[in-house]
Design a protein around this motif. Structure first.
Motif, PDB file in Angstrom:
ATOM      1  N   ARG A 101       0.848  -1.099  -0.147  1.00 33.76           N
ATOM      2  CA  ARG A 101      -0.076   0.061  -0.046  1.00 33.76           C
ATOM      3  C   ARG A 101       0.971   1.302  -0.005  1.00 33.76           C
ATOM      4  O   ARG A 101       0.662   2.097  -0.768  1.00 33.76           O
ATOM      5  N   ILE A 102       1.868   1.143   0.641  1.00 30.81           N
ATOM      6  CA  ILE A 102       2.876   2.476   0.622  1.00 30.81           C
ATOM      7  C   ILE A 102       3.408   2.743  -0.492  1.00 30.81           C
ATOM      8  O   ILE A 102       3.583   3.716  -1.107  1.00 30.81           O
ATOM      9  N   ARG A 103       3.840   1.583  -1.217  1.00 38.91           N
ATOM     10  CA  ARG A 103       4.590   1.698  -2.399  1.00 38.91           C
ATOM     11  C   ARG A 103       3.624   2.287  -3.494  1.00 38.91           C
ATOM     12  O   ARG A 103       3.782   2.998  -4.464  1.00 38.91           O
ATOM     13  N   ARG A 104       2.265   1.831  -3.347  1.00 35.24           N
ATOM     14  CA  ARG A 104       1.212   2.349  -4.382  1.00 35.24           C
ATOM     15  C   ARG A 104       0.934   3.795  -4.053  1.00 35.24           C
ATOM     16  O   ARG A 104       0.724   4.452  -5.065  1.00 35.24           O
ATOM     17  N   THR A 105       0.998   4.153  -2.850  1.00 32.11           N
ATOM     18  CA  THR A 105       0.709   5.349  -2.399  1.00 32.11           C
ATOM     19  C   THR A 105       1.911   6.422  -3.121  1.00 32.11           C
ATOM     20  O   THR A 105       1.712   7.490  -3.748  1.00 32.11           O
ATOM     21  N   GLU A 106       3.307   6.004  -2.778  1.00 32.98           N
ATOM     22  CA  GLU A 106       4.276   6.574  -3.356  1.00 32.98           C
ATOM     23  C   GLU A 106       4.367   6.698  -5.004  1.00 32.98           C
ATOM     24  O   GLU A 106       4.876   7.733  -5.401  1.00 32.98           O
ATOM     25  N   PHE A 107       3.893   5.576  -5.419  1.00 37.94           N
ATOM     26  CA  PHE A 107       3.843   5.869  -6.958  1.00 37.94           C
ATOM     27  C   PHE A 107       2.873   6.721  -7.433  1.00 37.94           C
ATOM     28  O   PHE A 107       3.229   7.583  -8.265  1.00 37.94           O
ATOM     29  N   TRP A 108       1.577   6.997  -6.957  1.00 33.66           N
ATOM     30  CA  TRP A 108       0.744   7.935  -7.458  1.00 33.66           C
ATOM     31  C   TRP A 108       1.221   9.337  -6.761  1.00 33.66           C
ATOM     32  O   TRP A 108       1.057  10.508  -7.793  1.00 33.66           O
TER      33      TRP A 108
END
Length: 313
Positions: A18-25
């Protein structure tokens, strides 16, 4: 009867995903800003350093590497030093006018007994949000020697016999632009001072008044000592903003008459774009030297901010 089941905590792998997805956006939304900043800010800065070592007019495919020749020419160019002198003179005169004038206005507009405080604050800040190029063009009509309102008022009052060419004379052009520049940006410095004055507790003023201190003594012994850290920061911010007067100077005088208002920004612009034979390499060298001067001002600003922080502590 079955025992209640506890919710399982999320797995570390799921949380990390989830953190990586947030950072991606986050990075995805930042990407246009990063690309535009790189294209229109970082690349021109790096390019100007490279072009300063070239003999190039900006159009020909041939670019001759000449090393530090452009810098040597700029150092020995009297027009470059004239532009530097005009820039320093402009700054030395405009900064005290803005800082002291805005402080005096802030003291008046910060008083609770002052009526229509909000109206006057808005009125003084309104020129700040007005486009500088438009202000410069309008001021050409305002100071027109034949039909400008300034000259019409002076003639009506009997102060002059005929219109004064404020922007067409080398004796008055620079001072006229300084006056317009101070009026244009006074509201910005005013906001700085008003914000600084809000940090002084009202109880200190009340205690000083109870002790019988006059308004002048309160200002001298209470207000000014507490505003010392802000004075350093506001002055340095004003100096840095005063170095960037290109748009106003270009629209009002274009650097004339007789180079009397040619600041360094105008000098660089003319060498790069408006001269008979454009010299982008030489203009880049002058821009680098001007950038080093601004860097020294920024370094002074950093030292001043640290001194202000120590003073507050």
């Amino acid at each position: 009867m079955t025992a209640p089941t506890l919710a399982r905590p999320p797995r570390r792998g799921t949380r990390g995903l989830r953190i990586r997805r947030t950072e991606f956006w986050v990075y995805l939304f930042l990407l246009p800003t990063i690309v535009l900043y790189g294209l229109f800010t970082v690349y021109p800065i790096i390019g100007s350093y490279w072009y300063s070592f070239l003999d190039w007019n900006g159009f020909d495919a041939v670019k001759d590497f000449i090393g530090l020749a452009n810098y040597a020419e700029a150092i020995h160019d009297p027009l470059f030093w004239n532009a530097f002198k005009v820039t320093v003179l402009f700054t030395v005169v405009a900064v005290p006018l803005k800082v002291i004038g805005a402080f005096a206005l802030a003291m008046v507009l910060n008083s609770p007994r002052m009526p229509w405080r909000g109206f006057f604050r808005t009125a003084f800040f309104l020129p700040v949000v007005t486009t500088t190029a438009i202000v410069g063009i309008v001021m050409q009509f305002v100071f027109d020697p034949a039909s400008g309102p300034v000259n019409l008022v002076l003639i009506k009052l009997g102060l002059v016999d005929q219109g004064v060419n404020f922007l067409g004379s080398s004796k008055t052009a620079l001072w006229t632009v300084i006056a317009v520049f101070t009026w244009k940006w006074l509201g910005q410095t005013l906001i700085y001072w008003l914000a600084a004055l809000q940090t002084i507790p009202r109880e200190l003023y009340e205690a000083a008044a109870i002790d019988g201190a006059s308004s002048s003594k309160i200002t001298w012994h209470v207000t000014l000592p507490l505003l010392k850290p802000f004075t350093i920061i506001i002055t340095l911010l004003t100096i840095e903003s005063t170095l960037h007067v290109f748009d106003l100077m270009l629209t009002m005088t274009g650097g004339g008459p007789f180079y009397s208002t040619q600041v360094l920004e105008i000098f660089i612009y003319e060498q790069a774009f408006t001269s008979t034979v454009p010299r982008l390499g030489y203009a880049s060298a002058a821009a680098v030297l001007f950038g080093l001067f601004v860097f020294l001002i920024g370094l002074l600003q950093l030292i001043g901010i640290r001194a202000a922080q120590k003073a507050r502590q």
